[in-house]
Design an enzyme around this catalytic site. Structure first.
Site, PDB file in Angstrom:
ATOM      1  N   TRP A  93      -6.088   8.113   4.160  1.00  0.00           N
ATOM      2  CA  TRP A  93      -5.580   9.429   3.792  1.00  0.00           C
ATOM      3  C   TRP A  93      -6.225  10.501   4.666  1.00  0.00           C
ATOM      4  O   TRP A  93      -7.420  10.494   4.923  1.00  0.00           O
ATOM      5  CB  TRP A  93      -5.872   9.705   2.318  1.00  0.00           C
ATOM      6  CG  TRP A  93      -5.255  10.970   1.825  1.00  0.00           C
ATOM      7  CD1 TRP A  93      -4.044  11.121   1.229  1.00  0.00           C
ATOM      8  CD2 TRP A  93      -5.828  12.297   1.886  1.00  0.00           C
ATOM      9  NE1 TRP A  93      -3.799  12.448   0.921  1.00  0.00           N
ATOM     10  CE2 TRP A  93      -4.878  13.191   1.309  1.00  0.00           C
ATOM     11  CE3 TRP A  93      -7.025  12.807   2.370  1.00  0.00           C
ATOM     12  CZ2 TRP A  93      -5.115  14.557   1.203  1.00  0.00           C
ATOM     13  CZ3 TRP A  93      -7.259  14.172   2.276  1.00  0.00           C
ATOM     14  CH2 TRP A  93      -6.311  15.028   1.689  1.00  0.00           C
ATOM     15  N   ASN A 138       1.892   8.078   1.375  1.00  0.00           N
ATOM     16  CA  ASN A 138       1.845   8.184  -0.085  1.00  0.00           C
ATOM     17  C   ASN A 138       3.074   8.941  -0.598  1.00  0.00           C
ATOM     18  O   ASN A 138       4.188   8.531  -0.275  1.00  0.00           O
ATOM     19  CB  ASN A 138       0.497   8.675  -0.625  1.00  0.00           C
ATOM     20  CG  ASN A 138       0.051  10.056  -0.225  1.00  0.00           C
ATOM     21  OD1 ASN A 138      -0.315  10.276   0.918  1.00  0.00           O
ATOM     22  ND2 ASN A 138       0.020  10.980  -1.168  1.00  0.00           N
ATOM     23  N   ASP A 139       2.939   9.965  -1.402  1.00  0.00           N
ATOM     24  CA  ASP A 139       4.030  10.522  -2.192  1.00  0.00           C
ATOM     25  C   ASP A 139       5.357  10.675  -1.437  1.00  0.00           C
ATOM     26  O   ASP A 139       5.383  11.230  -0.329  1.00  0.00           O
ATOM     27  CB  ASP A 139       3.664  11.918  -2.704  1.00  0.00           C
ATOM     28  CG  ASP A 139       2.386  11.946  -3.503  1.00  0.00           C
ATOM     29  OD1 ASP A 139       1.771  10.889  -3.708  1.00  0.00           O
ATOM     30  OD2 ASP A 139       2.002  13.056  -3.922  1.00  0.00           O
ATOM     31  N   GLU A 161       0.755  16.306 -11.393  1.00  0.00           N
ATOM     32  CA  GLU A 161       1.286  16.423 -10.037  1.00  0.00           C
ATOM     33  C   GLU A 161       2.771  16.077 -10.024  1.00  0.00           C
ATOM     34  O   GLU A 161       3.308  15.507 -10.973  1.00  0.00           O
ATOM     35  CB  GLU A 161       0.525  15.486  -9.082  1.00  0.00           C
ATOM     36  CG  GLU A 161      -0.932  15.852  -8.910  1.00  0.00           C
ATOM     37  CD  GLU A 161      -1.631  15.006  -7.854  1.00  0.00           C
ATOM     38  OE1 GLU A 161      -2.356  15.604  -7.028  1.00  0.00           O
ATOM     39  OE2 GLU A 161      -1.459  13.770  -7.847  1.00  0.00           O
ATOM     40  N   ARG A 177       0.760  23.299  -6.616  1.00  0.00           N
ATOM     41  CA  ARG A 177       1.362  22.427  -5.612  1.00  0.00           C
ATOM     42  C   ARG A 177       2.608  21.698  -6.115  1.00  0.00           C
ATOM     43  O   ARG A 177       2.993  21.777  -7.261  1.00  0.00           O
ATOM     44  CB  ARG A 177       0.340  21.416  -5.102  1.00  0.00           C
ATOM     45  CG  ARG A 177      -0.323  20.513  -6.148  1.00  0.00           C
ATOM     46  CD  ARG A 177      -1.308  19.589  -5.430  1.00  0.00           C
ATOM     47  NE  ARG A 177      -2.052  18.718  -6.321  1.00  0.00           N
ATOM     48  CZ  ARG A 177      -3.268  18.970  -6.782  1.00  0.00           C
ATOM     49  NH1 ARG A 177      -3.870  20.106  -6.466  1.00  0.00           N
ATOM     50  NH2 ARG A 177      -3.891  18.103  -7.562  1.00  0.00           N
ATOM     51  N   ASP A 178       3.215  20.956  -5.174  1.00  0.00           N
ATOM     52  CA  ASP A 178       4.271  19.967  -5.403  1.00  0.00           C
ATOM     53  C   ASP A 178       5.574  20.575  -5.921  1.00  0.00           C
ATOM     54  O   ASP A 178       6.114  20.164  -6.947  1.00  0.00           O
ATOM     55  CB  ASP A 178       3.795  18.880  -6.374  1.00  0.00           C
ATOM     56  CG  ASP A 178       2.498  18.231  -5.954  1.00  0.00           C
ATOM     57  OD1 ASP A 178       2.130  18.362  -4.769  1.00  0.00           O
ATOM     58  OD2 ASP A 178       1.845  17.592  -6.801  1.00  0.00           O
ATOM     59  N   PHE A 206       1.409  19.333   2.234  1.00  0.00           N
ATOM     60  CA  PHE A 206       1.371  18.542   1.014  1.00  0.00           C
ATOM     61  C   PHE A 206       2.790  18.360   0.461  1.00  0.00           C
ATOM     62  O   PHE A 206       3.776  18.755   1.058  1.00  0.00           O
ATOM     63  CB  PHE A 206       0.456  19.203  -0.010  1.00  0.00           C
ATOM     64  CG  PHE A 206      -1.015  18.870   0.167  1.00  0.00           C
ATOM     65  CD1 PHE A 206      -1.491  18.303   1.343  1.00  0.00           C
ATOM     66  CD2 PHE A 206      -1.921  19.128  -0.845  1.00  0.00           C
ATOM     67  CE1 PHE A 206      -2.843  17.997   1.501  1.00  0.00           C
ATOM     68  CE2 PHE A 206      -3.265  18.827  -0.705  1.00  0.00           C
ATOM     69  CZ  PHE A 206      -3.738  18.268   0.473  1.00  0.00           C
ATOM     70  N   GLN A 237       4.401  11.828   2.304  1.00  0.00           N
ATOM     71  CA  GLN A 237       3.064  12.146   2.761  1.00  0.00           C
ATOM     72  C   GLN A 237       2.607  11.072   3.743  1.00  0.00           C
ATOM     73  O   GLN A 237       2.688   9.874   3.458  1.00  0.00           O
ATOM     74  CB  GLN A 237       2.103  12.222   1.578  1.00  0.00           C
ATOM     75  CG  GLN A 237       2.363  13.397   0.648  1.00  0.00           C
ATOM     76  CD  GLN A 237       1.931  14.713   1.266  1.00  0.00           C
ATOM     77  OE1 GLN A 237       0.776  15.099   1.195  1.00  0.00           O
ATOM     78  NE2 GLN A 237       2.886  15.426   1.871  1.00  0.00           N
ATOM     79  N   TRP A 264      -1.015   5.563   7.227  1.00  0.00           N
ATOM     80  CA  TRP A 264      -1.029   5.848   5.794  1.00  0.00           C
ATOM     81  C   TRP A 264       0.270   6.487   5.323  1.00  0.00           C
ATOM     82  O   TRP A 264       0.878   7.310   6.021  1.00  0.00           O
ATOM     83  CB  TRP A 264      -2.190   6.792   5.477  1.00  0.00           C
ATOM     84  CG  TRP A 264      -2.204   7.305   4.073  1.00  0.00           C
ATOM     85  CD1 TRP A 264      -1.524   8.390   3.575  1.00  0.00           C
ATOM     86  CD2 TRP A 264      -2.913   6.752   2.975  1.00  0.00           C
ATOM     87  NE1 TRP A 264      -1.785   8.549   2.238  1.00  0.00           N
ATOM     88  CE2 TRP A 264      -2.639   7.551   1.828  1.00  0.00           C
ATOM     89  CE3 TRP A 264      -3.775   5.662   2.825  1.00  0.00           C
ATOM     90  CZ2 TRP A 264      -3.189   7.299   0.575  1.00  0.00           C
ATOM     91  CZ3 TRP A 264      -4.330   5.410   1.565  1.00  0.00           C
ATOM     92  CH2 TRP A 264      -4.025   6.225   0.474  1.00  0.00           C
TER      93      TRP A 264
END
Length: 510
Positions: free
Chosen positions: A62, A37-38, A220, A165-166, A94, A54, A35
């Site tokens: 995920w 992602n971001d 986000e 977050r982020d 994260f 990610q 997997w």
């Protein structure tokens, strides 16, 4: 030029052998397995672009969120590296960012060997004493990103929040002083919170931005950067990026942007249309959207890029169906990098995006059409490579619509269509191949787009499971996943009604 044989309006073609991994992109980054992602920690250092992201090191779904890592010298060819920052029994790793701490303000390197510093969100679980919280932490590397050490004083910024977050961090040097600035989100409150620091370890609150414009989902992956308008260094604006899920213009995940000013303390938007948490669906098309498709999310920019270039990458997927895309042991890809700039259009400052696209491979053929009238109907073209760049320019004239059929077969097609009545460009993937793996996948994306001097200009990057469409020299883009069958190799152009003209058409294999 002649009409294709069609079934229900779809071009008919002969089938060709299907590869063992038909949807693996030819020129978009994917992890070899599992997997993704971001994008995280995008940073340039000593000739190398670092893409962290990610990643689940243990499977195609995920979970076990860690920072994967890939490197490139040209933004086109990526080499997957070992997992950079793995999760452990106390925290998932994260999203976040990375900076080159050139002057060793953090003390995590030395003056002779300053560190790369990753600022990431610790998503704490049992048995951590911070269980249930999201807070900001540091990891550092003194060997140009090959190995990473978590800072012993983590977390460095904790608001006792479950949804903080982020972090995106950059060095600010202006009238208010010189220091690190962090933009992060209180996701559920739809707020971007700003902090400053002299050393990346101790942070002081600056200000809060939002809620504003699209608030139909959590906020986000923010970003904040300065750009000149039309290349004029004496006329600059600051751009605030805010991704949200759901609540995007095409449904599900999306990215929006605000244009305004930043004085080192407060970002003030000059492009806010609505404020507050109550979404106003009637004004969605007035907002600044990074992309009008379904599959451009969590987009953030590289730090430390030479010559002041601002280059962004997004995750090419949508949380509505990301867990169910039909790609086997790997799942999800990154978009092409995009160089972003600001320009004025009818007095309004807007974002323009140009793909950092691959160069043609040796031996890949090129097909070209010169200027010519387009009669009403479908005009067959040579079958396209599974991965290709298409440059097209139309004068729709009196025709009701013009456009292209891509990845077409007996019963499938990806349709790109410009309708003159409402001045709208649409990407229709309802019959694009595999669409029934999720109820929300079959869709039509649309963006209102005025012609320029009576013309529509398109640049399309077609890959084995995607189409990235840049219109009017990057003033708008539509990015969508598509999953065509082995028969989906035909290509055609079309006009509905008389009076259209093809100005130019070029296809090159990638």
């Amino acid at each position: 030029m002649h009409s294709l044989t069609t079934t229900a309006g779809v071009p008919s073609v002969a089938t060709a052998p299907f590869s063992a991994d038909p949807f693996r992109p030819a020129f978009h980054y994917t992890a070899e397995h599992n997997w993704l992602n971001d994008p995280n920690g995008l940073v340039y250092l000593d000739g190398t672009y670092h893409l962290f992201y990610q990643h689940n090191p243990f499977g195609p779904d995920w979970g076990n969120m860690s920072w994967g890592h890939a490197t490139s010298t040209d933004l086109l060819h990526w080499e997957e590296q070992p997992v950079a920052i793995p999760c452990d029994e106390q925290e998932a790793i994260f999203s976040g960012s990375a900076v080159f701490d050139e002057h060793n303000t953090s003390g995590l390197g030395t003056a002779a060997n300053p560190p790369l510093v990753a600022i990431y969100t610790s998503a704490y679980s049992e048995p951590s004493p911070f269980a249930g919280r999201q807070a900001q932490s540091l990891a550092y590397s003194v060997d140009e990103g090959r190995t990473w050490t978590k800072h012993h004083g983590n977390p460095v910024l904790d608001r006792a929040s479950a949804d903080f977050r982020d972090p995106k961090v950059f060095w600010y040097d202006g009238d208010a002083g010189s220091y690190w600035v962090m933009v992060a989100v209180e996701a559920v409150e739809r707020q971007v919170v700003l902090y400053k620091s002299a050393d990346l370890k101790s942070w002081d609150y600056l200000s809060t931005f939002g809620p504003a414009n699209a608030t139909g989902g959590v906020w986000e992956c923010p970003d904040l950067f300065e750009l000149p308008v039309d290349g004029n260094p004496e006329d600059t604006r600051w751009v605030m990026i805010v991704n949200l899920n759901p609540g995007g213009i095409a449904g599900g995940s999306a990215g929006q942007y605000f244009v305004g000013t930043f004085d080192g303390v407060t970002f003030r938007s000059g492009s806010t249309v609505t404020e507050g948490l109550q979404p106003d669906d009637s004004r969605m098309r007035e907002y600044g959207w990074l992309d009008w498709g379904r599959d451009y999310y969590a987009a953030v920019s590289f730090s430390n890029v030479p010559d002041g270039r601002r280059i962004m990458i997004g995750w090419m997927n949508n949380w509505d169906y990301a867990r169910e895309t039909p790609t086997g042991s790997w799942r999800s890809a990154m978009t092409l990098p995009r160089e972003v700039s600001l320009t004025r259009v009818e007095g309004k400052v807007v974002l323009r995006q140009a793909a950092v696209g691959p160069v043609p491979k040796p031996g890949c053929g090129q097909f070209r059409l010169g200027p010519q009238a387009l009669g009403s109907g479908i005009t067959e073209l040579p079958a396209a490579e599974a991965a290709a760049r298409i440059d097209a320019e139309f004068e729709p004239g009196a025709a009701a619509s013009v456009g292209l059929l891509l990845h077409a077969g007996d019963v499938e097609r990806t349709l790109i269509r410009y309708d003159t009545a409402d001045g709208t460009l649409r990407l229709d993937r309802r019959e694009s191949g595999l669409v029934d793996f999720h109820k929300d996948f079959a869709s039509v994306e649309a963006v209102g787009l005025p012609l320029k001097d009576g013309r529509l200009r398109l640049q399309i990057y077609l890959d084995r499971c995607s189409a990235e469409v840049f219109a009017q020299d990057g003033l708008a883009s539509i990015t969508d996943l598509v999953f065509p069958s082995e028969a989906g190799t035909a290509m055609a152009i079309f006009a509905e009604g008389e009076g259209a003209r093809l100005v130019a058409f070029d296809v090159v294999g990638l």
